[in-house]
Design an enzyme around this catalytic site. Structure first.
Site, PDB file in Angstrom:
ATOM      1  N   GLU A   1      -5.270  -8.614   1.290  1.00 38.81           N
ATOM      2  CA  GLU A   1      -5.974  -8.199   2.516  1.00 38.81           C
ATOM      3  C   GLU A   1      -7.439  -7.981   2.206  1.00 38.81           C
ATOM      4  O   GLU A   1      -7.784  -7.371   1.190  1.00 38.81           O
ATOM      5  CB  GLU A   1      -5.443  -6.852   3.061  1.00 38.81           C
ATOM      6  CG  GLU A   1      -4.084  -6.907   3.681  1.00 38.81           C
ATOM      7  CD  GLU A   1      -3.611  -5.541   4.193  1.00 38.81           C
ATOM      8  OE1 GLU A   1      -4.447  -4.665   4.514  1.00 38.81           O
ATOM      9  OE2 GLU A   1      -2.389  -5.359   4.252  1.00 38.81           O
TER      10      GLU A   1
ATOM     11  N   GLU B   1       0.798  -1.241   0.000  1.00 37.28           N
ATOM     12  CA  GLU B   1       0.000   0.000   0.000  1.00 37.28           C
ATOM     13  C   GLU B   1       0.828   1.287   0.000  1.00 37.28           C
ATOM     14  O   GLU B   1       0.874   2.010   0.997  1.00 37.28           O
ATOM     15  CB  GLU B   1      -0.942   0.008   1.205  1.00 37.28           C
ATOM     16  CG  GLU B   1      -1.966  -1.096   1.174  1.00 37.28           C
ATOM     17  CD  GLU B   1      -3.081  -0.891   2.192  1.00 37.28           C
ATOM     18  OE1 GLU B   1      -2.985   0.016   3.035  1.00 37.28           O
ATOM     19  OE2 GLU B   1      -4.081  -1.628   2.119  1.00 37.28           O
TER      20      GLU B   1
HETATM   21  C1  FCB Z   1      -4.475  -1.657   5.572  1.00 33.84           C
HETATM   22  C2  FCB Z   1      -3.067  -1.913   6.053  1.00 33.84           C
HETATM   23  C3  FCB Z   1      -2.991  -2.886   7.205  1.00 33.84           C
HETATM   24  C4  FCB Z   1      -4.112  -2.661   8.201  1.00 33.84           C
HETATM   25  C5  FCB Z   1      -5.446  -2.648   7.500  1.00 33.84           C
HETATM   26  C6  FCB Z   1      -6.644  -2.508   8.433  1.00 33.84           C
HETATM   27  O1  FCB Z   1      -4.546  -0.428   4.952  1.00 33.84           O
HETATM   28  O2  FCB Z   1      -2.276  -2.441   5.000  1.00 33.84           O
HETATM   29  O3  FCB Z   1      -1.730  -2.766   7.792  1.00 33.84           O
HETATM   30  O4  FCB Z   1      -3.880  -1.510   8.916  1.00 33.84           O
HETATM   31  O5  FCB Z   1      -5.461  -1.598   6.572  1.00 33.84           O
END
Ligand code: FCB
Length: 486
Positions: free
Chosen positions: A393, A195
């Site tokens: 994620e 990210e």
């Molecule tokens: C993302 C991040 C991770 C965590 C989630 C909730 O943006 O990559 O580290 O904080 O959000």
């Protein structure tokens, strides 16, 4: 061999290839198309490890922000976190994950543990720690998905200008070399960077807090007066990823995979007048990265805006081509929620606002909209050439969902969120989307950056004082789903 024989052989061979293999042009061979779907969970070093000074670790800029400037509040740090650096502790956690049945774990390694000053001497104790951890994971039948960088830049480099300066590309390339040298025999799947967009967004908030100015909490769309700096950083981060990606290919790791985890945010115009605004946000948050990686060009509309505003982005001729040329073998997608965009003449924030919509269930990171994950995956398939994708994620935290009552956590909102998003992934796979993995954020409750320990995202409840773990109902749900679908 005659031409005819060769032709017959080719036909025979291609009929034995799966669709994924035919379209995957990973020169090292594709891990994803020859292995079962990855059902996993994800975490990041700073959010879980603690042990912030153990075994010769150097400070990261997060250590300094949390300890010295207390940006998440007094005493809120990653110094202990969920004690995951401790082998006694993490072995118990690996057993819990094994019990759930997951076959993949995405974690990050800490740059300042491995090279305490960012460049220079390598700390072999840290290398040994991670090598042992990876072997422990594998012994439990869990594939390591290793992130090189999840926002914890060594403080020494941060002080030299961090991602604002182009030297960061070489610093990262040097670090990546150390990583491949030391892990190439154990790890196949690499997430080179997590990210880029959100790290920059959060760092701007932190800077405001440190300067005691009112922070702008929009981490997706940098404020107009910071867009120049944000785009400059993005270019450096993408070039750093390209340097690491090129290097990765030179190691010829059999079935090795290297990609990045992008926080893709589908934008939705709230009415027809707002479509240009939604398009603009899409350009910054999504196309800036996707177009560089897959098309070798930054999006023309955003470059035009930069030109009109006399930005000096320090982009050199050929940068975007360099990024495409690195040949990342898959795309990691971090998806949480879409963003609603409204054209708003009264707003000095690009003449737009980002309304909270009525009649929608909101998690900490936005509304629960699995349909938008499906839309996003279809877009990647249709507009970006159907690359291999893994969801690096996906997850949620909801206010009031994580209360421990009689030794149980009945997090029904999280279960509902996961169900919807897993169904979206399955729907896209059915129609030919090359999605090869899904990772819940997160396995455990952990340190949620500036939000501290209050925003829980885990499937495993953590009592932060005693380090006790309790499987939430979402863990039981996900475990049952995974065991049935492996
Ligand atoms: C993302 C991040 C991770 C965590 C989630 C909730 O943006 O990559 O580290 O904080 O959000």
């Amino acid at each position: 061999m005659t031409k005819r024989l060769l032709a017959i052989l080719l036909v025979l061979l291609s009929s034995h290839l799966t669709e994924g293999q035919m379209t995957n042009d990973n020169p090292n061979g594709s891990y994803f198309s020859t292995h079962p779907f990855l059902w996993g969970a994800a975490s990041a070093a700073y959010q879980v490890e603690g042990a912030y000074q153990a075994d010769g670790k150097g400070p990261s800029y997060w250590d300094v922000w949390m300890n010295k400037y207390e940006i998440a509040g007094p005493g809120v740090t990653g110094n202990v976190a969920i004690n995951f650096y401790d082998r006694k502790q993490y072995l118990k956690d690996i057993m819990l994950m094994k019990q759930l049945g997951i076959n993949s774990y995405r974690f990050s390694i800490s740059w300042p543990r491995i090279i305490p000053d960012g460049v220079g001497a390598v700390n072999m104790k840290a290398i040994e720690h991670y090598r042992t951890f990876i072997k422990d994971l594998k012994a439990a039948g869990i594939e390591p998905v290793m992130t090189l960088y999840h926002w914890d830049m060594p403080q020494a480099l941060f002080e030299k200008g961090g991602w604002d300066v182009r030297e960061s590309v070489d610093w990262f390339g040097n670090y990546a070399k150390v990583v491949f040298d030391n892990f190439k025999d154990l790890v196949k799947i690499y997430v080179l960077c997590n990210e880029m967009l959100i790290e920059t967004g959060i760092s701007f908030i932190a800077e405001d807090i440190i300067k005691k100015e009112k922070p702008n909490f929009n981490v997706v769309v940098p404020a107009p007066d910071r867009l120049e700096r944000a785009l400059t950083q993005f270019n450096h981060k993408l070039l750093a990823v390209a340097a690491a990606g090129k290097l990765f290919h030179s190691y010829h790791i059999p079935q090795g995979e290297a990609g990045v985890a992008l926080p893709l945010v589908p934008t939705i115009a709230v009415n027809t007048e707002s479509s240009a605004a939604a398009q603009f946000v899409d350009g910054i948050a999504n196309r800036w990265f996707l177009d560089a990686i897959y098309k070798g060009a930054y999006p023309a509309d955003i470059l035009e805006y930069a030109k009109e505003h006399h930005f000096d982005l320090k982009i050199q001729e050929g940068d975007a081509k360099e990024i495409q040329g690195a040949g990342l073998t898959y795309l990691g997608i971090n998806y949480y929620a879409p963003m609603f965009v409204q054209q708003d003449e009264k707003s000095d924030y690009y003449g737009m606002s980002f309304p909270h919509m009525p009649n929608m269930e909101y998690a900490f990171n936005g509304p629960n909209r699995p349909d938008q994950l499906e839309r996003l995956l279809l877009r990647i398939k249709d507009e970006y050439g159907n690359p291999s994708v893994i969801i690096t994620e996906n997850g949620a935290g909801f206010k009031g969902d994580d209360e421990l009552k009689n030794g149980q956590v009945n997090d029904t909102h999280r279960i509902n969120y996961l169900k919807g998003h897993i169904a979206a992934v399955q729907a896209v796979r059915k129609i030919g989307g090359h999605v090869y993995g899904y990772h819940v954020w997160s396995s455990h409750d952990n340190l949620e950056w500036i939000s501290g320990y209050g925003s829980r995202f885990g499937m495993i409840y953590v009592d932060f004082k005693t380090q006790q773990r309790i499987l939430k109902n979402s863990a039981k749900y996900y475990g049952a789903y995974v065991r049935a679908h492996r």
